[in-house]
Design a protein around this motif. Structure first.
Motif: not given
Length: 167
Positions: A44-69
């Protein structure tokens, strides 16, 4: 029923025949012969290295979508395997690890805090303090697979944030 045994060849074939199975097993990281949760958290750390550049609002959206998926994928994969929460299903580790590392987006932090966040998440995921252990034992299906790791990720995020602020 939670099954902690190795996947049989038939279970592996059924799991990998489904897109949901690939996602639920963390894109293959859950197929490690031992310590599947640890391998899933590391992967999970590998994609996190890219996700961390999204900014907090988009990162939070990714978390919600990843949870639902994950709820969907782990539910489908669990039915295909014939168990509620097989140890090869590690998408929950991805989401929990990403949640645990959220404070590193908010507070300027040295790189080594990623390792601390990883360790904290694994500690809470294995230790299962209340309500994590209760959730793990009482929630079933895809939601049951996902929810205890989300709470472990929240606990780890709180401790990591305190450490990062103290530095």
């Amino acid at each position: 029923m939670t099954d902690r045994k190795k996947l049989t060849a038939d279970q592996r074939r059924r799991l990998l025949a489904l897109p949901a199975g690939w996602l639920a097993c963390g894109l293959g990281s859950g197929l490690a012969p031992v310590a599947q949760g640890t391998f899933g958290s590391l992967a999970a750390i590998l994609p996190w290295l890219a996700l961390r550049h999204l900014g907090v609002p988009l990162y939070a959206l990714v978390l919600v979508l990843a949870f639902a998926m994950g709820v969907w994928a782990c539910n489908v994969a669990g039915r295909a395997l014939g168990v509620d929460d097989h140890r090869s299903l590690v998408w929950d580790e991805f989401v929990g690890q990403w949640l645990a590392l959220l404070p590193l987006l908010l507070v300027p932090s040295p790189w080594w805090l990623v390792a601390v966040g990883f360790g904290l998440f694994r500690l809470f995921d294995v230790w299962k303090p209340w309500p994590i252990g209760w959730l793990d034992g009482h929630m079933k299906g895809g939601l049951g697979v996902m929810i205890d790791d989300v709470v472990a990720g929240l606990y780890a995020a709180i401790v990591l944030a305190l450490i990062a602020i103290a530095l």
